[in-house]
Motif scaffolding. Structure first.
Motif, PDB file in Angstrom:
ATOM      1  N   PRO A  43       0.791  -1.236   0.000  1.00  0.00           N
ATOM      2  CA  PRO A  43       0.000   0.000   0.000  1.00  0.00           C
ATOM      3  C   PRO A  43       0.823   1.285   0.000  1.00  0.00           C
ATOM      4  O   PRO A  43       0.249   2.369   0.009  1.00  0.00           O
ATOM      5  N   LEU A  44       2.165   1.210   0.007  1.00  0.00           N
ATOM      6  CA  LEU A  44       2.988   2.385   0.283  1.00  0.00           C
ATOM      7  C   LEU A  44       3.768   2.917  -0.915  1.00  0.00           C
ATOM      8  O   LEU A  44       4.438   3.939  -0.787  1.00  0.00           O
ATOM      9  N   SER A  87      11.046   8.645   0.430  1.00  0.00           N
ATOM     10  CA  SER A  87      10.454   9.453   1.497  1.00  0.00           C
ATOM     11  C   SER A  87       9.029   9.797   1.080  1.00  0.00           C
ATOM     12  O   SER A  87       8.779  10.202  -0.064  1.00  0.00           O
ATOM     13  N   LEU A  88       8.109   9.639   2.006  1.00  0.00           N
ATOM     14  CA  LEU A  88       6.701   9.882   1.726  1.00  0.00           C
ATOM     15  C   LEU A  88       6.178  10.999   2.621  1.00  0.00           C
ATOM     16  O   LEU A  88       6.546  11.092   3.797  1.00  0.00           O
ATOM     17  N   GLN A  89       5.335  11.833   2.062  1.00  0.00           N
ATOM     18  CA  GLN A  89       4.531  12.728   2.876  1.00  0.00           C
ATOM     19  C   GLN A  89       3.250  11.956   3.157  1.00  0.00           C
ATOM     20  O   GLN A  89       2.375  11.844   2.295  1.00  0.00           O
ATOM     21  N   LEU A  90       3.163  11.408   4.365  1.00  0.00           N
ATOM     22  CA  LEU A  90       2.195  10.347   4.645  1.00  0.00           C
ATOM     23  C   LEU A  90       1.233  10.738   5.760  1.00  0.00           C
ATOM     24  O   LEU A  90       1.627  11.328   6.771  1.00  0.00           O
ATOM     25  N   PHE A 125       7.699  10.283   6.264  1.00  0.00           N
ATOM     26  CA  PHE A 125       8.061   8.924   6.643  1.00  0.00           C
ATOM     27  C   PHE A 125       8.960   8.351   5.561  1.00  0.00           C
ATOM     28  O   PHE A 125       8.618   8.390   4.374  1.00  0.00           O
ATOM     29  N   THR A 126      10.131   7.858   5.966  1.00  0.00           N
ATOM     30  CA  THR A 126      11.094   7.323   5.005  1.00  0.00           C
ATOM     31  C   THR A 126      11.047   5.802   5.022  1.00  0.00           C
ATOM     32  O   THR A 126      11.287   5.169   6.056  1.00  0.00           O
ATOM     33  N   LEU A 127      10.719   5.236   3.889  1.00  0.00           N
ATOM     34  CA  LEU A 127      10.698   3.782   3.762  1.00  0.00           C
ATOM     35  C   LEU A 127      12.125   3.252   3.743  1.00  0.00           C
ATOM     36  O   LEU A 127      12.989   3.803   3.048  1.00  0.00           O
TER      37      LEU A 127
END
Length: 356
Positions: A43-44, A87-90, A125-127
């Motif tokens: 989902p990411l 990196s996500l803006q989550l 949030f950094t995967l």
């Protein structure tokens, strides 16, 4: 120093640590180190997107009244190529739905019962990288710490986790990020080899994993050619410790051992072909009552020249599985204006929930 005070503090700290537990979804995957397939970007890793995962409480072993504090996934172990994270803006929201996993709507918001709770973000949030030899993940897993723990009190409802991604360091595009993905769990066990016949053998019985709403299959090879065959089936029983068949078939070779309990067994009869093979199948209805049912089988073949006139195959056992009681709804686009998505029933990246 007050030793009693320090001892009390240590005991309280230990109790708090012990109280932290992790549930896996599907629950039956607690002993399964790797699912049979993978999820390439859900989902990411769908880029700027909205992804909703629904988890049926029947497969979620989280005690009612506890709080979910972390969400996690695990990398697909069959793939060895490094997958770089982004990196996500989550933002993550959690809530409940009165819908079953097979009755979810393509309209995101209508699935919720009440108002969902934002448990993370919107924030960066950094995967982590997957399968990175320079920085291996502990047990192949990674977790997202929730800034707001989510109380687990589902009542008659099912859990919803929604991932809203407002942007990524990859320009908002989707990317490959292979997570482990579940399917139905249906282990197969084969018993000891059967007994040989004059033309060779021993006959080999094979069965395959099976789920509800599909076909149980059994295939035979290396059996006597053009022979009357009986497939003995124990529905609900596991393979038995090998036992003598002398009382049922006088004179049969001692190496021809029974592996399926005969009491209450069902039988299917057919003939092998000229190559000593046959294939048999029957339908398993779409009912959860069959989930985890054992089906054990063994085949017997009439062979005039064999001792007692009969030879047997090995036994084979399969446990009926059920597709993951989960659904994923997903769509690319700005989360604030993306209202509908595609519904993928039974799509289930293996998920972890740390609770306390």
């Amino acid at each position: 120093m007050n030793p009693i005070k320090h001892l009390s503090a240590a005991l309280l700290l230990g109790a708090a640590v012990c109280a932290q537990s992790t549930a896996i979804f599907p629950a039956e995957y607690s002993g399964v180190p790797e699912g049979p397939t993978n999820s390439a970007n859900l989902p990411l890793a769908l880029g700027t997107s909205r992804v909703m995962c629904v988890y049926n409480q029947l497969d979620l072993a989280i005690p009612v009244g506890t709080s979910i504090r972390k969400l996690g996934f695990r990398q697909d172990q069959d793939l060895t190529t490094l997958n770089a994270g982004r990196s996500l803006q989550l933002e993550v929201r959690m809530g409940y739905t009165a819908n079953s996993h097979t009755g979810m709507s393509s309209t995101f918001d209508t699935n919720y019962v009440g108002t969902p709770v934002t448990v993370f973000g919107p924030a960066l949030f950094t995967l982590p990288n997957l399968r990175d030899p320079a920085a291996p993940l502990p047990n192949g897993r990674f977790f997202l710490n929730l800034t707001t723990p989510f109380p687990y009190n589902p009542g008659a409802n099912n859990l919803v986790v929604e991932y809203r991604i407002y942007g990524t360091s990859g320009g908002g595009n989707s990317f490959t990020y292979y997570l482990d993905r579940a399917d139905y769990f249906s282990p197969v066990v084969n018993g000891p080899a059967g007994c040989a016949h004059l033309a060779g053998g021993p006959p080999v019985l094979a069965t395959t994993p099976v789920s509800i709403n599909s076909y149980y299959t059994a295939s035979i090879s290396q059996a006597p050619a053009n022979s009357l065959s009986v497939l003995v089936l124990s529905l609900g029983g596991q393979l038995a410790t090998p036992f003598s068949l002398q009382s049922a078939v006088p004179g049969i070779a001692p190496s021809c051992m029974g592996q399926v309990t005969l009491a209450g067994a069902q039988t299917l009869t057919t003939f092998t072909n000229s190559g000593g093979a046959f294939y048999s199948s029957f339908y398993l209805p779409n009912t959860v009552l069959l989930n985890d049912l054992y089906i054990s089988s063994q085949a017997a073949f009439f062979d005039f020249f064999a001792p007692g006139g009969v030879v047997v195959s090995n036994g084979a056992q399969v446990q009926v599985g059920i597709p993951p009681r989960s659904t994923t709804i997903y769509a690319q686009g700005p989360p604030a204006t993306t209202t509908t998505g595609s519904v993928s029933t039974y799509y289930c990246p293996v998920a972890f929930f740390e609770y306390q």
